[in-house]
Write a protein that holds these residues in place. Sequence first.
Motif, PDB file in Angstrom:
ATOM      1  N   TYR A 398     -14.402 -12.325  11.105  1.00  0.00           N
ATOM      2  CA  TYR A 398     -14.576 -10.997  10.082  1.00  0.00           C
ATOM      3  C   TYR A 398     -13.392 -10.242  10.324  1.00  0.00           C
ATOM      4  O   TYR A 398     -13.118  -9.958  11.803  1.00  0.00           O
ATOM      5  CB  TYR A 398     -15.644 -10.357  10.298  1.00  0.00           C
ATOM      6  CG  TYR A 398     -16.793 -10.908   9.505  1.00  0.00           C
ATOM      7  CD1 TYR A 398     -16.976 -11.978   8.419  1.00  0.00           C
ATOM      8  CD2 TYR A 398     -17.993 -10.164   9.365  1.00  0.00           C
ATOM      9  CE1 TYR A 398     -17.788 -12.398   7.600  1.00  0.00           C
ATOM     10  CE2 TYR A 398     -19.106 -10.540   8.701  1.00  0.00           C
ATOM     11  CZ  TYR A 398     -19.142 -11.618   7.743  1.00  0.00           C
ATOM     12  OH  TYR A 398     -20.078 -12.091   6.482  1.00  0.00           O
ATOM     13  N   PRO A 399     -12.789  -9.499   9.706  1.00  0.00           N
ATOM     14  CA  PRO A 399     -11.931  -8.368   9.834  1.00  0.00           C
ATOM     15  C   PRO A 399     -12.885  -7.014  10.349  1.00  0.00           C
ATOM     16  O   PRO A 399     -14.039  -7.339   9.788  1.00  0.00           O
ATOM     17  CB  PRO A 399     -11.036  -8.190   8.749  1.00  0.00           C
ATOM     18  CG  PRO A 399     -12.095  -8.622   7.499  1.00  0.00           C
ATOM     19  CD  PRO A 399     -12.516  -9.819   8.230  1.00  0.00           C
ATOM     20  N   GLU A 400     -12.271  -6.248  11.038  1.00  0.00           N
ATOM     21  CA  GLU A 400     -13.323  -5.375  11.323  1.00  0.00           C
ATOM     22  C   GLU A 400     -14.063  -4.482  10.378  1.00  0.00           C
ATOM     23  O   GLU A 400     -15.068  -4.313  10.537  1.00  0.00           O
ATOM     24  CB  GLU A 400     -12.423  -3.971  12.380  1.00  0.00           C
ATOM     25  CG  GLU A 400     -13.121  -3.243  13.020  1.00  0.00           C
ATOM     26  CD  GLU A 400     -12.453  -2.096  13.781  1.00  0.00           C
ATOM     27  OE1 GLU A 400     -12.946  -1.131  14.134  1.00  0.00           O
ATOM     28  OE2 GLU A 400     -11.200  -2.302  13.981  1.00  0.00           O
ATOM     29  N   ARG A 401     -13.354  -4.210   9.303  1.00  0.00           N
ATOM     30  CA  ARG A 401     -14.374  -3.492   8.124  1.00  0.00           C
ATOM     31  C   ARG A 401     -15.241  -4.190   7.688  1.00  0.00           C
ATOM     32  O   ARG A 401     -16.466  -3.850   7.456  1.00  0.00           O
ATOM     33  CB  ARG A 401     -13.215  -3.540   7.136  1.00  0.00           C
ATOM     34  CG  ARG A 401     -13.934  -2.765   5.608  1.00  0.00           C
ATOM     35  CD  ARG A 401     -12.779  -2.258   4.798  1.00  0.00           C
ATOM     36  NE  ARG A 401     -13.442  -1.828   3.525  1.00  0.00           N
ATOM     37  CZ  ARG A 401     -13.971  -0.533   3.393  1.00  0.00           C
ATOM     38  NH1 ARG A 401     -13.957   0.149   4.389  1.00  0.00           N
ATOM     39  NH2 ARG A 401     -14.516  -0.005   2.133  1.00  0.00           N
ATOM     40  N   ALA A 402     -15.038  -5.802   7.834  1.00  0.00           N
ATOM     41  CA  ALA A 402     -16.343  -6.681   7.194  1.00  0.00           C
ATOM     42  C   ALA A 402     -17.622  -6.481   8.009  1.00  0.00           C
ATOM     43  O   ALA A 402     -18.753  -6.729   7.558  1.00  0.00           O
ATOM     44  CB  ALA A 402     -15.836  -8.031   7.179  1.00  0.00           C
ATOM     45  N   LEU A 403     -17.383  -6.297   9.384  1.00  0.00           N
ATOM     46  CA  LEU A 403     -18.456  -6.091  10.167  1.00  0.00           C
ATOM     47  C   LEU A 403     -19.694  -5.055   9.648  1.00  0.00           C
ATOM     48  O   LEU A 403     -20.724  -4.886  10.199  1.00  0.00           O
ATOM     49  CB  LEU A 403     -18.138  -5.574  11.680  1.00  0.00           C
ATOM     50  CG  LEU A 403     -17.280  -6.779  12.301  1.00  0.00           C
ATOM     51  CD1 LEU A 403     -16.704  -6.235  13.669  1.00  0.00           C
ATOM     52  CD2 LEU A 403     -18.389  -7.937  12.645  1.00  0.00           C
TER      53      LEU A 403
END
Length: 463
Positions: A398-403
């Motif tokens: 995951y990219p950070e935003r998807a967390l």
Amino acid sequence: MKHTDFNKDFATLLPAEVPTHSNTYVPALDLYLVDGTKQQAIDALLAPGRRRAFFMNAHCCNIRRQDPQYARAVADADMLLPDGIGVELAARMTGLRLTENLNGTDLVPDLMAEAARRGKSVYLFGGRPGVADAAAAALIRKTPHLRIAGTRDGYDGASDTEAVIADINESGADIVLVALGVPLQEMWLHQNAHRLNARVTLAVGALLDFLAGVVVRAPKILRKIKMEWTWRLAQEPRRLAKRYIAGNPTFLAHAGAKAARRIPVSNMVRRGLDVGIAATALVLLMPVFALTALAIKADSRGPVFYRQRRVGQAGKSFSMLKFRSMGADAEAQLASIAGASDREGVCFKSCNDPRVTRVGRFIRRFSIDELPQILNVLRGEMAIVGPRPALPREVALYPERALGRLAVKPGITGVWQVSGRAKIGFDQMVEMDLSYAASRTLLLDLALICMTFRAVVSSDGAY
């Protein structure tokens, strides 16, 4: 309190790592408890550094409310291990599900076995005269290479604190088990652990009595259904009646009141809605469950249900249930077809996945394969409405935003599920889930539940 609240800090995780255990804050108890498997707790206890660990059960929590000295001892501990069905129920009152019951009677013998493998020694302190020696002999029978540094009873042997400390330090013990009973053992360690050379100190209650055979453990069936306390009550009704018959309801009442004050009304209503819908659906859909199970067994070899580790709220993993729609060796074949995904991003999905069985294609088309997740909802691991539960390997990428998807419980249905499912790309799915997490309401949840029936009938994006 020397703990990290992972539930509050999950968004700071590196995308390449999904944690498997943590110290979790339980609002109903106002405590941080170790949340992990038995082996993870053992590894944490034996990690470099000093550890003072206590086991927390309903009785301990009752005493903590009444005894300020004991409460201070608990607050100063390095690790608090959840012990018993009462603590588990208190956690569930606020939607938490602790990974494992880490009671001392089961954990300590395994801890001793690991200590023996690492060449560490143990000192047993407590019990009536002769009990510590008998417990030491029992441990050696089970773990022959375990080094017993020394033993001392908890009666005359405990009368001179200076002598106890000197004896433990002279023994060179790496681990000290203190069995003086709650709350005396915790307060003794609170006052004296810093004077001991041992790196690991544990308050273990009646453990030495169990090991020595002075007290007989409950049959496995009672332990499995977490009713061991009834066995203990039957053994010593006069001594334990107040603890269990009066203490257990008192504990649950206080935990429930504290949980109610900490949970927003909307969350309580949402959980009630989840349980109500899931329980009703489970009863009404029993014929569908039975027919599906028969069809799966007739169509291909393997189990009826498929269990898979998924990542839930705050990054906590759980075992998600589905009806098996693929061959039994589906995971082993994934690497060979990974390039055939129809969806962009980290989530694999293929319209012509060769691993899917004939029955599997039918139950996927009408989302029947998802029905066992009703049990995950009842267990508090999922909600009726929420983001699709992600695989650990997906979260690792995951990219950070998807967390941000992990801010709420995953759901059986949700915005993505009613908007085209597999036709929706990963980035678009993430944005849908983030929008839902930021603006969810009970009215929105009800609307998505109603829209789910249309999505199931149309089978749009289901494969």
